[in-house]
Motif scaffolding. Sequence first.
Motif, PDB file in Angstrom:
ATOM      1  N   ASN A 103      22.551  32.254  52.050  1.00 29.35           N
ATOM      2  CA  ASN A 103      23.718  31.461  52.455  1.00 29.35           C
ATOM      3  C   ASN A 103      24.800  31.440  51.374  1.00 29.35           C
ATOM      4  N   ARG A 104      24.439  31.828  50.159  1.00 28.37           N
ATOM      5  CA  ARG A 104      25.401  31.836  49.044  1.00 28.37           C
ATOM      6  C   ARG A 104      25.932  33.238  48.812  1.00 28.37           C
ATOM      7  N   TYR A 105      27.173  33.337  48.318  1.00 27.61           N
ATOM      8  CA  TYR A 105      27.697  34.626  47.873  1.00 27.61           C
ATOM      9  C   TYR A 105      26.914  35.099  46.660  1.00 27.61           C
ATOM     10  N   PRO A 106      26.883  36.422  46.436  1.00 33.36           N
ATOM     11  CA  PRO A 106      26.257  36.923  45.203  1.00 33.36           C
ATOM     12  C   PRO A 106      27.056  36.457  43.982  1.00 33.36           C
ATOM     13  N   ASP A 107      26.431  36.549  42.818  1.00 35.69           N
ATOM     14  CA  ASP A 107      27.164  36.367  41.559  1.00 35.69           C
ATOM     15  C   ASP A 107      28.175  37.500  41.491  1.00 35.69           C
ATOM     16  N   MET A 108      29.464  37.181  41.653  1.00 36.71           N
ATOM     17  CA  MET A 108      30.478  38.237  41.709  1.00 36.71           C
ATOM     18  C   MET A 108      30.559  39.004  40.400  1.00 36.71           C
ATOM     19  N   GLY A 109      30.230  38.330  39.302  1.00 38.76           N
ATOM     20  CA  GLY A 109      30.252  39.020  38.015  1.00 38.76           C
ATOM     21  C   GLY A 109      28.976  39.794  37.726  1.00 38.76           C
ATOM     22  N   GLY A 128      28.525  49.116  41.524  1.00 39.97           N
ATOM     23  CA  GLY A 128      29.004  49.298  42.881  1.00 39.97           C
ATOM     24  C   GLY A 128      27.841  49.375  43.853  1.00 39.97           C
ATOM     25  N   THR A 129      28.182  49.397  45.127  1.00 42.16           N
ATOM     26  CA  THR A 129      27.154  49.477  46.173  1.00 42.16           C
ATOM     27  C   THR A 129      26.696  50.934  46.298  1.00 42.16           C
ATOM     28  N   GLY A 130      25.901  51.346  45.336  1.00 39.93           N
ATOM     29  CA  GLY A 130      25.483  52.743  45.220  1.00 39.93           C
ATOM     30  C   GLY A 130      26.501  53.498  44.383  1.00 39.93           C
ATOM     31  N   SER A 131      26.060  54.607  43.770  1.00 40.00           N
ATOM     32  CA  SER A 131      27.035  55.354  42.963  1.00 40.00           C
ATOM     33  C   SER A 131      28.045  56.059  43.843  1.00 40.00           C
ATOM     34  N   THR A 132      27.753  56.188  45.141  1.00 42.75           N
ATOM     35  CA  THR A 132      28.760  56.729  46.062  1.00 42.75           C
ATOM     36  C   THR A 132      29.992  55.820  46.069  1.00 42.75           C
ATOM     37  N   ALA A 133      29.759  54.506  46.151  1.00 43.71           N
ATOM     38  CA  ALA A 133      30.888  53.567  46.139  1.00 43.71           C
ATOM     39  C   ALA A 133      31.617  53.628  44.802  1.00 43.71           C
ATOM     40  N   VAL A 134      30.871  53.800  43.720  1.00 45.62           N
ATOM     41  CA  VAL A 134      31.488  53.898  42.402  1.00 45.62           C
ATOM     42  C   VAL A 134      32.398  55.133  42.346  1.00 45.62           C
ATOM     43  N   LEU A 191      35.116  46.440  45.765  1.00 46.45           N
ATOM     44  CA  LEU A 191      35.108  45.361  46.753  1.00 46.45           C
ATOM     45  C   LEU A 191      34.529  44.102  46.116  1.00 46.45           C
ATOM     46  N   PRO A 192      35.205  42.966  46.275  1.00 49.95           N
ATOM     47  CA  PRO A 192      34.640  41.719  45.744  1.00 49.95           C
ATOM     48  C   PRO A 192      33.288  41.426  46.402  1.00 49.95           C
ATOM     49  N   PHE A 193      32.352  40.962  45.633  1.00 47.79           N
ATOM     50  CA  PHE A 193      31.013  40.572  46.133  1.00 47.79           C
ATOM     51  C   PHE A 193      30.259  41.736  46.782  1.00 47.79           C
ATOM     52  N   GLY A 194      30.523  42.969  46.338  1.00 47.96           N
ATOM     53  CA  GLY A 194      29.885  44.115  46.980  1.00 47.96           C
ATOM     54  C   GLY A 194      28.381  44.164  46.766  1.00 47.96           C
TER      55      GLY A 194
END
Length: 356
Positions: A58-64, A86-92, A249-252
């Motif tokens: 129910n909580r957002y991830p630690d954005m940092g 990132g959400t996988g190195s593909t996203a990076v 992306l924030p909170f990815g």
Amino acid sequence: MTSPQPLPHLSSLPPYVPGRPPTAPPGVTPYKLSSNENPYPPLPGVLEAAEQAVATMNRYPDMGSVALYRALADRLDVVPEQLSLGTGSTAVLFGLLTAFCGPGDEVVMPWRSFEAYPIAITVAGATPVPVPLTADARHDLAAMAAAVTERTKVVLLCTPNNPTGPALSATEVRGFLAAVPEHVLVVVDEAYLEFVRAEDPVDGIALVGERSNVAVVRTFSKAYGLAGLRVGYLASTPEIAAAVRSVALPFGVSTAAQAAAVASLQAETALRARVDLLVDERERLVKSLAEIGWQVPEAQGNFVWLGVGDRTAEIAAACDAVGLSVRAFAGEGVRITVGEAEANRRVVEVLSRLEP
Ligand SMILES: *Cc1c(COP(=O)(O)O)cnc(C)c1O
């Protein structure tokens, strides 16, 4: 034109073809050998850490992603400011290309290589400049250096190269870096780093320490077995890492992915043991294939490459028919992931019934 239109350059996007799940004949255990996944369950402590994290959904991830940045920085002996998760190195890779190139810019890449490269380059609005591999399926670094022009912003290196298998040596990469202008960002994709057993292996982090135009991308998807959770990272200079973080992306990266990655970094001994098992399997597979007449290029990842050209569809279909899904690159070859011992045995069995 009456309806909203996407940007015109998106019409030339090559599709990303995901590895197919296997379809097995009745009574036969199927094996998915098409996505270079790790066949083993999570490392000790990782499932528990992820389960606890999931309970807070129910909580957002630690954005940092503070704990994971800290753990990675300690492991790699860098400061957290040098990293971008990132959400996988593909996203990076998508973020890096978006941050460093746009319309009119060129990105030099080896080809055939990771199929996300031309997609990510095109999405960024830049132009992929593919440089063919050598006859032994390696990067042609001389040709890649020669392909750098005043329009080049980024060069991608993939070691070991997916899908063909050979790794670059540290000496080769240092020679290449010396031949490329300092304003060109050289990205070393080390998705399969842990599986390398070659002499003079590349250590991307060492290269980052030596130059201001190197970025390394790594992933928890392959050796660490977290492909389904989506977490990878870049390591570079603080300036380059900050630029890549700024477009993320924030909170990815999810809470579960962060927790699982931290726990995985604490299970280093078990990780090494599993990677060693897969490397042993790989060596056995390569040797068995050679004994029945199938030569594969140097295999330094968790996969082997059969550069069978026109026979790709035939060989992929033969594997499919016995419940082994492999990755076919039409007209070029077949990539087979090193899986469980039984899966690898079945690969040799099916190929022994075909003419090499
Ligand atoms: C699998 C792979 C990646 C990363 O995958 P993610 O799951 O997005 O981290 C990156 N580069 C290459 C060459 C790969 O094969």
